[in-house]
Design a protein around this motif. Sequence first.
Motif, short mmCIF file in Angstrom:
data_model
loop_
_atom_site.label_atom_id
_atom_site.label_comp_id
_atom_site.label_asym_id
_atom_site.label_seq_id
_atom_site.Cartn_x
_atom_site.Cartn_y
_atom_site.Cartn_z
N LEU A 1 0.83 -1.21 0.00
CA LEU A 1 0.00 0.00 0.00
C LEU A 1 0.86 1.26 0.00
N ALA A 2 1.98 1.22 0.73
CA ALA A 2 2.87 2.38 0.77
C ALA A 2 3.47 2.66 -0.61
N ILE A 3 3.85 1.61 -1.33
CA ILE A 3 4.40 1.79 -2.68
C ILE A 3 3.35 2.39 -3.60
N ILE A 4 2.10 1.91 -3.49
CA ILE A 4 1.01 2.44 -4.32
C ILE A 4 0.75 3.91 -4.00
N LEU A 5 0.68 4.24 -2.70
CA LEU A 5 0.38 5.61 -2.29
C LEU A 5 1.55 6.56 -2.53
N ASN A 6 2.75 6.00 -2.69
CA ASN A 6 3.92 6.84 -2.96
C ASN A 6 3.95 7.29 -4.42
N ASN A 7 3.16 6.65 -5.27
CA ASN A 7 3.09 7.02 -6.68
C ASN A 7 1.94 8.03 -6.88
N GLN A 8 1.80 8.47 -8.09
CA GLN A 8 0.76 9.45 -8.42
C GLN A 8 -0.59 8.75 -8.50
N VAL A 9 -1.30 8.75 -7.37
CA VAL A 9 -2.62 8.11 -7.30
C VAL A 9 -3.65 9.17 -6.92
N LYS A 10 -4.79 9.15 -7.59
CA LYS A 10 -5.85 10.11 -7.28
C LYS A 10 -6.37 9.88 -5.86
N PHE A 11 -6.64 10.96 -5.17
CA PHE A 11 -7.21 10.93 -3.82
C PHE A 11 -6.33 10.17 -2.83
N LYS A 12 -5.01 10.20 -3.05
CA LYS A 12 -4.13 9.40 -2.18
C LYS A 12 -4.13 9.91 -0.74
N ASN A 13 -4.35 11.21 -0.55
CA ASN A 13 -4.42 11.74 0.81
C ASN A 13 -5.65 11.19 1.54
N ALA A 14 -6.74 11.05 0.81
CA ALA A 14 -7.96 10.48 1.40
C ALA A 14 -7.72 9.02 1.78
#
Length: 294
Positions: free
Chosen positions: A91-104
């Motif tokens: 999950l950290a690797i996914i959220l470290n990339n350019q993902v929409k609404f990653k802060n949410a």
Amino acid sequence: MVPKMILKNYPILFIVPAVILYTVFSVVPSFVGLAAAFTDWSTFYLLKPTYVGLQNFKDLFESSGFLGAIRHTLLYTVLHTVFVIALGYGLAIILNNQVKFKNAYRVIIFSPVVINPLVISLVFSALYNPTYGPINTFLRKVGLGSLAQNWLTEPKIALYSVIIMGIWVGLGSTVVIFLAGLQSVSADFYESATIDGAGGFKKFRYITLPLTMHALTINTLLVLISGLNVFGEVYGLTNGGPNGATEVFGTFIFANFSQGMYGYAAAAGLVFTVVVSISSFTLLGLFKKMEVEY
């Protein structure tokens, strides 16, 4: 005017209250517990406990309840650690990339950390309800009623139901630490690897994993200790039941202490402390050798 002696030693004045509180509420109880482990201190011998040597430890390792608590704690810790670390890293690797609404997504993943485990236990108790719970209701509606279970009262699956909740609770802080580790890796390494023709797997194997080993070390150690220390999740969902199927170190010590068997509970606590210490230092030494300086 403030006396010069006070001005000179004012840092000590800030430390002394904290030291006193720590000594009274941590150091002293630790030594009392250590001494109590070798006595028959209980509600029957409250004021005049007798030294019994290693008898409490002998009784512990002859107790099926304590041996079961050890097995359940180790199983919980292993599965909890493996899944929390693997899912947290992913999950950290996914959220470290350019993902929409990653802060949410980060807020949602981290939210269980700030909620009391007993409150979460109430939520999961409702989810696991065999009659009205959403899990069994969904399984019945999609034609999989045969998979509906008594999630918390069936001895063979009760512990795994608790583990699932523990994994969800533990993900938040793990993802945050992994994210901090990933963001500390310079993008220059990945750019150089791309120029050299390295693919995604090789970047992970030779850049991401070695350079985030410090985060992996911290996370694994913290998750391991939290797994061995599990109490709130088990107490809130099953309280060690059914029939001891989810009994762990924490609930075993709590149950015996609540029954007034203070010396016996202190002996179990001492064994628990030794297990946690050995596991933690062994794991720390192993991972420290794998860390990379850059």
